[in-house]
Motif scaffolding. Structure first.
Motif, PDB file in Angstrom:
ATOM      1  N   ASP B 231     -31.136 114.565  25.860  1.00  0.00           N
ATOM      2  CA  ASP B 231     -32.405 115.195  26.234  1.00  0.00           C
ATOM      3  C   ASP B 231     -33.275 115.415  24.990  1.00  0.00           C
ATOM      4  N   ALA B 232     -32.652 115.898  23.928  1.00  0.00           N
ATOM      5  CA  ALA B 232     -33.396 116.175  22.694  1.00  0.00           C
ATOM      6  C   ALA B 232     -33.953 114.883  22.099  1.00  0.00           C
ATOM      7  N   ILE B 233     -33.130 113.829  22.075  1.00  0.00           N
ATOM      8  CA  ILE B 233     -33.611 112.543  21.534  1.00  0.00           C
ATOM      9  C   ILE B 233     -34.801 112.035  22.350  1.00  0.00           C
ATOM     10  N   LEU B 234     -34.644 112.075  23.677  1.00  0.00           N
ATOM     11  CA  LEU B 234     -35.703 111.552  24.540  1.00  0.00           C
ATOM     12  C   LEU B 234     -36.987 112.361  24.405  1.00  0.00           C
ATOM     13  N   ARG B 235     -36.855 113.681  24.238  1.00  0.00           N
ATOM     14  CA  ARG B 235     -38.063 114.506  24.126  1.00  0.00           C
ATOM     15  C   ARG B 235     -38.802 114.193  22.822  1.00  0.00           C
ATOM     16  N   VAL B 236     -38.054 114.069  21.751  1.00  0.00           N
ATOM     17  CA  VAL B 236     -38.693 113.718  20.469  1.00  0.00           C
ATOM     18  C   VAL B 236     -39.389 112.370  20.601  1.00  0.00           C
ATOM     19  N   TYR B 237     -38.701 111.438  21.234  1.00  0.00           N
ATOM     20  CA  TYR B 237     -39.289 110.096  21.385  1.00  0.00           C
ATOM     21  C   TYR B 237     -40.523 110.138  22.289  1.00  0.00           C
ATOM     22  N   ASN B 238     -40.437 110.861  23.385  1.00  0.00           N
ATOM     23  CA  ASN B 238     -41.572 110.921  24.316  1.00  0.00           C
ATOM     24  C   ASN B 238     -42.809 111.500  23.636  1.00  0.00           C
ATOM     25  N   LEU B 239     -42.594 112.500  22.784  1.00  0.00           N
ATOM     26  CA  LEU B 239     -43.740 113.164  22.133  1.00  0.00           C
ATOM     27  C   LEU B 239     -44.243 112.390  20.918  1.00  0.00           C
ATOM     28  N   LYS B 240     -43.339 111.754  20.206  1.00  0.00           N
ATOM     29  CA  LYS B 240     -43.735 111.163  18.913  1.00  0.00           C
ATOM     30  C   LYS B 240     -43.803 109.638  18.914  1.00  0.00           C
ATOM     31  N   GLY B 241     -43.219 108.994  19.909  1.00  0.00           N
ATOM     32  CA  GLY B 241     -43.269 107.531  19.947  1.00  0.00           C
ATOM     33  C   GLY B 241     -44.711 107.046  20.048  1.00  0.00           C
ATOM     34  N   ARG B 242     -44.991 105.892  19.428  1.00  0.00           N
ATOM     35  CA  ARG B 242     -46.368 105.411  19.418  1.00  0.00           C
ATOM     36  C   ARG B 242     -46.809 104.970  20.802  1.00  0.00           C
ATOM     37  N   ARG B 243     -48.039 105.281  21.133  1.00  0.00           N
ATOM     38  CA  ARG B 243     -48.588 104.872  22.418  1.00  0.00           C
ATOM     39  C   ARG B 243     -49.839 104.009  22.254  1.00  0.00           C
ATOM     40  N   TYR B 247     -46.136  97.088  21.269  1.00  0.00           N
ATOM     41  CA  TYR B 247     -45.145  96.391  20.450  1.00  0.00           C
ATOM     42  C   TYR B 247     -44.543  97.301  19.390  1.00  0.00           C
ATOM     43  N   LYS B 248     -45.151  98.454  19.213  1.00  0.00           N
ATOM     44  CA  LYS B 248     -44.620  99.387  18.219  1.00  0.00           C
ATOM     45  C   LYS B 248     -44.214 100.695  18.871  1.00  0.00           C
ATOM     46  N   ALA B 249     -43.924 100.616  20.165  1.00  0.00           N
ATOM     47  CA  ALA B 249     -43.673 101.845  20.911  1.00  0.00           C
ATOM     48  C   ALA B 249     -42.192 102.135  21.128  1.00  0.00           C
ATOM     49  N   ARG B 250     -41.327 101.192  20.765  1.00  0.00           N
ATOM     50  CA  ARG B 250     -39.896 101.444  20.972  1.00  0.00           C
ATOM     51  C   ARG B 250     -39.401 102.502  19.987  1.00  0.00           C
ATOM     52  N   ILE B 251     -38.302 103.142  20.356  1.00  0.00           N
ATOM     53  CA  ILE B 251     -37.791 104.227  19.498  1.00  0.00           C
ATOM     54  C   ILE B 251     -37.351 103.666  18.135  1.00  0.00           C
TER      55      ILE B 251
END
Lengths: 164, 555
Positions: B231-243, B247-251
């Motif tokens: 859950d913690a990994i996914l939340r960090v990724y959801n908030l900080k992953g590029r949108r 092509y640069k949006a993967r974790i």
């Protein structure tokens, strides 16, 4: 713009949501009544805003730095979270963190708020949903109950399925 | 295997009706194209070059014979009589009618199946070791944890609109058969100094246009924290992953940009808020999940002298069966049993494809000889995990009668191949014609056996669905001015020694692929020392000798 609260259409929305562009152009802050301002404006004019003696809210989105907000939201009555596009899901996590940090007043979904995401938004912590006029239909109210079961915890019941 | 309870069943039934309504609204013009696109993808429905394509979830690759028969029925009734197994151990149908998809989903729901989250920017089907529970070198069966992850991730309200797709693999054995190092999250079961079993957590692996091996961000995660940490990994990724750029949006890009240490710090900071909260797994829940994956009712008499003698006779008298036994069966944890691999790589057929009658045949064999279950592998084959040695000859005969017994597992022609330009709207180049070419060129099985274990993977575009970066021989189709060319890489691995292959040199035209592979293999044969595998030779000598042979100009 229809506003849903408690899975009902609210006819009286007392809140005025002010946008950054209008404020930048010198649009005056209403003297009375509940207002919400962009979080950047809030940071810059916090003291003046708090002296208005009316309910105050902020508008945020995924690009904003929200660390301070979680620590300092006891002065706020509404936090509106913008969904800039259909595919932008940052607002779900922002709402989740807000609830976790103890904010228990209105969390309003703004922007790309459509029927097929209402239930997910509610589960993540939103309790108010502003939907564009051209997209709204009364059958939106059914969206909350399309899937009646869930594995994960929600704001209403934070227990995942294995703790119920 | 896991059996749905009333809540699980209600969820898939209601999801069918929800999707039926979404499809209805789209066809009526009430739902804009771009929104329906995101919604249908979350339900496994693509619009492809030829027709819609429906990808059905096979959680951690496990299928009951009832489910297999239903897939056969779907292939027969709603498609053109076949399906295609993928590296995510799912099955996809290439020709359904859009309007019929809700009905297909309703049929699948009858056998506890669905297409939820097989595509789209959400948490995809979790994959694992196809030999889980029967492999000899296993610390613990990973499937209960896969099921726990399945439930946590299914219709997760917060993680349905991630920056990009998100793939998790779990492995419980010392040998990594789940390619866990090239996943967004790889969970490897490990034992700590106190003898407890938990997970090492790898993040940010993946292939595609930027192939990266995952980074370990936690050496030991106690089991009860599995979900809170995810859950913690996914939340960090959801908030900080590029949108801003898909092509640069993967974790993996986020982890590279922040650095693994900073990424770990953010995850641990987020985790500190929830680590002892409601997501903490209870002993009762772990025990419940485990209760669905208990040992089958093995025949204590399986290793008896008669069975042994009968197997020995068949091996001695039937050369073809003998080859199949050596290449397509594996040691089992229980004496008297073998793991049997059903090759979905018959001669000149699309790798991973299976017809409705073949599915029915596999279901019958599973019922009769393997406790009613089948596994799908990320190498696009099927597995009957629990076959008595005394039954192997009968199983082989039935498989052979259905063109499912090609004795090529682990050899050059046991290729992972994406459907390529013939089916996929993303693909740049065809792949199925090249897999045919390779099959025709290398049709001497004794030659293949002599070459030994070689993994050849071929993708029709840079998205790398066929994992070409982590193959001994990787082939990538590229489009050059309307013509198909093929870039070749050598020396990759998706196993515990995961590494990315190195590009050999300029790409070769479609007509020369098999010939090029032949030159590569000739170098291997020249260079190899006793018992040295292709992978070991490439590691030892590097790619230079291969490059020289392939690009040598004619004298």
């Amino acid at each position: 713009m229809p506003l849903l609260i408690d899975q009902r259409i609210v006819t009286e929305d007392p809140w005025q949501l002010l946008d950054q562009a209008a404020l930048d152009e010198g649009s005056p802050i209403p003297e009375n009544g509940p207002i919400a301002v962009p979080i950047i404006w809030y940071r810059q004019h916090r003291e003046a805003l708090q002296q208005r003696n009316s309910p105050l809210g902020v508008i945020v989105n995924g690009d904003d730095d929200l660390a301070a907000l979680y620590a300092d939201h006891s002065q706020l009555d509404l936090i509106a979270i913008e969904f800039p596009t259909f595919r932008d899901g940052r607002g779900f996590s922002i709402a989740r963190q807000l609830v976790r940090s103890g904010f228990n007043r209105q969390i309003r979904a703004l922007g790309h708020v459509t029927r097929d995401r209402l239930a997910l938004m509610q589960s993540s912590g939103f309790n108010a949903f502003a939907i564009n006029d051209e997209r709204f239909q009364t059958d939106h109210l059914q969206a909350f109950s399309e899937i009646s079961v869930n594995y994960q915890g929600t704001t209403a019941d934070p227990r995942p399925i294995f703790r119920r | 295997m896991y059996q749905y309870n009333q809540i699980d069943q209600t969820l898939v039934d209601e999801r069918v009706e929800q999707f039926r309504d979404q499809t209805r609204r789209f066809l009526k013009g009430e739902l804009p194209e771009d929104e329906f696109s995101a919604l249908r993808l979350m339900n496994g429905l693509y619009i492809q070059r030829q027709a819609p394509m429906l990808r059905v979830a096979v959680p951690y690759g496990l299928l009951s014979s009832t489910q297999m028969r239903k897939l056969a029925h779907v292939a027969r009734t709603y498609d053109r009589g076949y399906g295609h197994f993928t590296t995510r151990t799912n099955i996809q149908f290439n020709w359904p009618e859009l309007a019929a998809v809700p009905d297909i989903l309703a049929e699948l729901a009858q056998v506890q199946m669905h297409a939820i989250q097989t595509s789209g920017n959400c948490i995809r089907n979790t994959t694992t070791d196809p030999y889980a529970g029967v492999a000899e070198n296993e610390l613990e069966d990973p499937r209960p944890y896969c099921e726990i992850i399945r439930q946590w991730s299914t219709l997760h309200p917060e993680f349905a609109y991630l920056p990009r797709k998100f793939k998790i693999a779990v492995t419980g054995a010392t040998e990594d058969r789940a390619a866990s190092q090239v996943h967004d999250i790889g969970l490897q079961m490990v034992q700590n100094a106190d003898g407890e079993i938990g997970f090492e957590v790898l993040v940010g692996g993946g292939l595609g246009r930027t192939p990266i091996i995952g980074k370990s961000i936690r050496k030991f995660l106690p089991k009860q924290h599995l979900l809170s940490y995810l859950d913690a990994i996914l939340r960090v990724y959801n908030l900080k992953g590029r949108r801003d750029n898909k092509y640069k949006a993967r974790i993996k890009i986020l982890v590279e940009a922040l650095g693994p240490d900073e990424f770990r710090r953010l995850v641990e900071e987020e985790w500190a808020h929830i680590r002892d909260g409601e997501l903490t797994l209870t002993d009762a829940e772990i025990a419940r999940a485990k209760s669905f994956f208990t040992l089958p009712d093995y025949d204590a008499n399986a290793a008896n002298a008669d069975a042994h003698a009968s197997l020995g006779d068949s091996l001695a008298t039937d050369i073809e069966f003998n080859a199949w036994y050596r290449h397509n069966t594996l040691a089992h944890r229980v004496d008297g049993y073998r793991i049997a691999i059903v090759s979905l790589k018959p001669y000149l057929e699309a790798p991973g494809d299976i017809t409705d009658s073949q599915m029915d045949a596999v279901a019958d064999l599973a019922d009769r000889y393997s406790f009613g279950e089948t596994r799908a592998t990320h190498h696009q084959n099927l597995v009957l995990t629990d076959v008595r040695e005394g039954d192997l000859y009968a199983v082989w005969q039935a498989l052979a009668a259905n063109n499912l017994a090609r004795s090529n597992i682990g050899t050059l022609t046991d290729m992972i191949v994406c459907p390529g330009f013939d089916f996929c709207s993303l693909a740049n180049a065809r792949t199925l014609n090249i897999s045919d070419q390779i099959n025709e060129h290398f049709d001497d099985m004794d030659h293949l056996y002599d070459l030994g274990e070689i993994r050849l993977n071929m993708s029709g575009c840079i998205n790398a669905c066929a994992h070409h970066h982590v193959a001994d021989i990787g082939i990538l189709g590229v489009d050059k001015k309307g013509e198909d060319w093929y870039q070749i890489s050598l020396g990759g691995s998706s196993k515990e020694d995961a590494r990315l292959g190195k590009i050999l040199g300029r790409s070769v035209p479609a007509s020369d692929v098999a010939l090029t592979v032949e030159k590569i293999l000739a170098v291997y044969v020249d260079q190899r020392r006793e018992n040295e595998s292709f992978a070991q030779v490439v590691l030892r000598v590097g790619i230079k000798p291969f490059k020289e042979r392939v690009y040598a100009t004619a004298h």
